[in-house]
Design an enzyme around this catalytic site. Sequence first.
Site, PDB file in Angstrom:
ATOM      1  N   ASP A 162     -10.573   1.642  -4.557  1.00  0.00           N
ATOM      2  CA  ASP A 162     -10.290   3.076  -4.428  1.00  0.00           C
ATOM      3  C   ASP A 162     -10.877   3.912  -5.562  1.00  0.00           C
ATOM      4  OD1 ASP A 162      -8.842   3.089  -2.009  1.00  0.00           O
ATOM      5  OD2 ASP A 162      -7.032   2.422  -3.026  1.00  0.00           O
ATOM      6  N   ASP A 184       0.823  -1.204   0.000  1.00  0.00           N
ATOM      7  CA  ASP A 184       0.000   0.000   0.000  1.00  0.00           C
ATOM      8  C   ASP A 184       0.863   1.264   0.000  1.00  0.00           C
ATOM      9  OD1 ASP A 184      -2.718   1.155   0.289  1.00  0.00           O
ATOM     10  OD2 ASP A 184      -1.918   1.902   2.188  1.00  0.00           O
ATOM     11  N   GLU A 201       1.388  -0.591  -4.916  1.00  0.00           N
ATOM     12  CA  GLU A 201       0.269   0.294  -5.232  1.00  0.00           C
ATOM     13  C   GLU A 201       0.856   1.635  -5.659  1.00  0.00           C
ATOM     14  OE1 GLU A 201      -3.600   2.610  -3.402  1.00  0.00           O
ATOM     15  OE2 GLU A 201      -1.701   2.463  -2.327  1.00  0.00           O
TER      16      GLU A 201
END
Length: 572
Positions: A419, A323, A352
């Site tokens: 997201d 992340d 990410e």
Amino acid sequence: MNKHAIHHITDVPYVYGKNTEILIVKLRAASKEIKNCRIYYKDRYDFNGEFKVNEMYKVLETELFDFYEAEIFIEEKRYRYFFEVEDFNGEVIYYNERGVIEKKPSEDNAFIYPYLAIGDLYEEVKWAQEGIVYQIFPDRFNNGDTSNDPEGVKPWGDKVTIDNMFGGDLQGIIDKLDYFKDLGVTMIYMTPIFLSQSNHKYNTRDYYKIDPCFGDAGKARELVNKCHAAGIKVIFDAVFNHSGHDFFAFKDVMEKGQKSKYKSWYFINDYPINTENPNYITFSNYESTMPKLNTSNPEVKNYLLEVGEFWIKEAQIDGWRLDVSDEIDHSFWRAFRERIKKANEEAFIIGEIMHEGASFLRGDQMDSIMNYPFRQMCLDFFARRCISASELNHILETNRSLYTHSINKQMLNLIDSHDTPRFLTECEGDVKRMKLAVALQYTYIGIPYIYYGDEIGMEGGADPDSRRCMVWEDENQNKELFNFYKKLNYIRKNNKALVHGNYKNMFKKDNILAFKRETKLENLYIAINNNYEEKNLKVDFSEGFDLYEEKEIEIKNNEIKLEPMSFRIIKM
């Protein structure tokens, strides 16, 4: 000749080892200007011998540049080289460390690749290249064990909010293994499952404890074992950019202030800690519950590396999705890669990164990223319909020019995620538009990526609406869309040119994109008609088999027919 466009550096992706024998070398030049391109090369310590000469071949074509490539071999693995470039007007120039020169250069100024060292070779993750990813938001996928439901759990399918929970868990994922096998996915990526106060779990309280509302370490091992038995890999989500504000180290800082031994684990501006108006650096600009970790601190670094290694060994997971990885220093990720690959040399490491990630994809850090630029170009061409086929191809080629061949085959080509708004919603509910984007996902270079529910037509706007509960009632699922995904999964698995084949654009006008995927054994032609009208397309072959329609194609006057908003995958 546009000499300003000529470019090469002695670094990835312009030069790198394909293996212990072959060096791949790339040169950039202006679009459609070059007639011939050659590379002169020899052992860097051979001062008297003649240079060998190889032709370079065009491998990428953007609107501005063409990229030429050659594979060269020197037994001693030490390279000295320069380029010869000829345009269509007969002008010939040479290119070496000094730049563009008019006469064939002396050896002193040649590019040098000192040694094709084993330690610099990138080990690609071959199992991942042939995979199909399925992303799960655990709380919203399936409730398999109501006994671990959190307090205040909402009825399945209720309207989602930022903080409500619905009881999805690891048992719920285990219960759907037959569903995954029927669909044809080979890799599950779950958003975080570690102890956290939120429904999304990106503010971790304890990196060593599975959140009880999902299960426990034993249930995680059971999930991985059963997935492996079904031929499915499992990827966990690591949140190392920040912790939760209730993580033991940050709690200690809140309690003890400057006397805390963990104060250097974070970036504190002043004391005492203020969580209402954060006086410390956080994820984004407003997430007070997510204080940013100082990964340059040796203690923090070692703690997080041990977490990464622990779950690789403890649960036998197949890799990590990282992340906010672009906000963590490169030295941390180099150390992370070394630790994880030592524990499992075939582990898949995914960053990410919502933009191009070349600095993280040099072979010493990550194996892949979530390819958000792919999503954006699909949005613009298929959903928003605001760019041309030529522009789409330019973006595809430009994006691919940033990385090595191995990395391109490992990019996670997503069209949405937890997201983002759902792609079908971005298409205003038009399934035909979405299906064309999915067809590109499955036929372009890289790994197809499904966000749970896309395969049965789920919609949703921006977070948290894109995180709705999975729809399991047959009557509320788009079965035709499910079978569409299922068939594309089958086609990709059984036609390796869609995994390993080169990409060559064949047509990019009138909202039609056509390209070839070719290997030595297979030759596929893909045509995507992004028009609400029927179109005819000129082709350079006389017969072929449509893999999706499962029938021989009809070719008249060297043309194939493309139905409105349709695609063809033709095996020649």
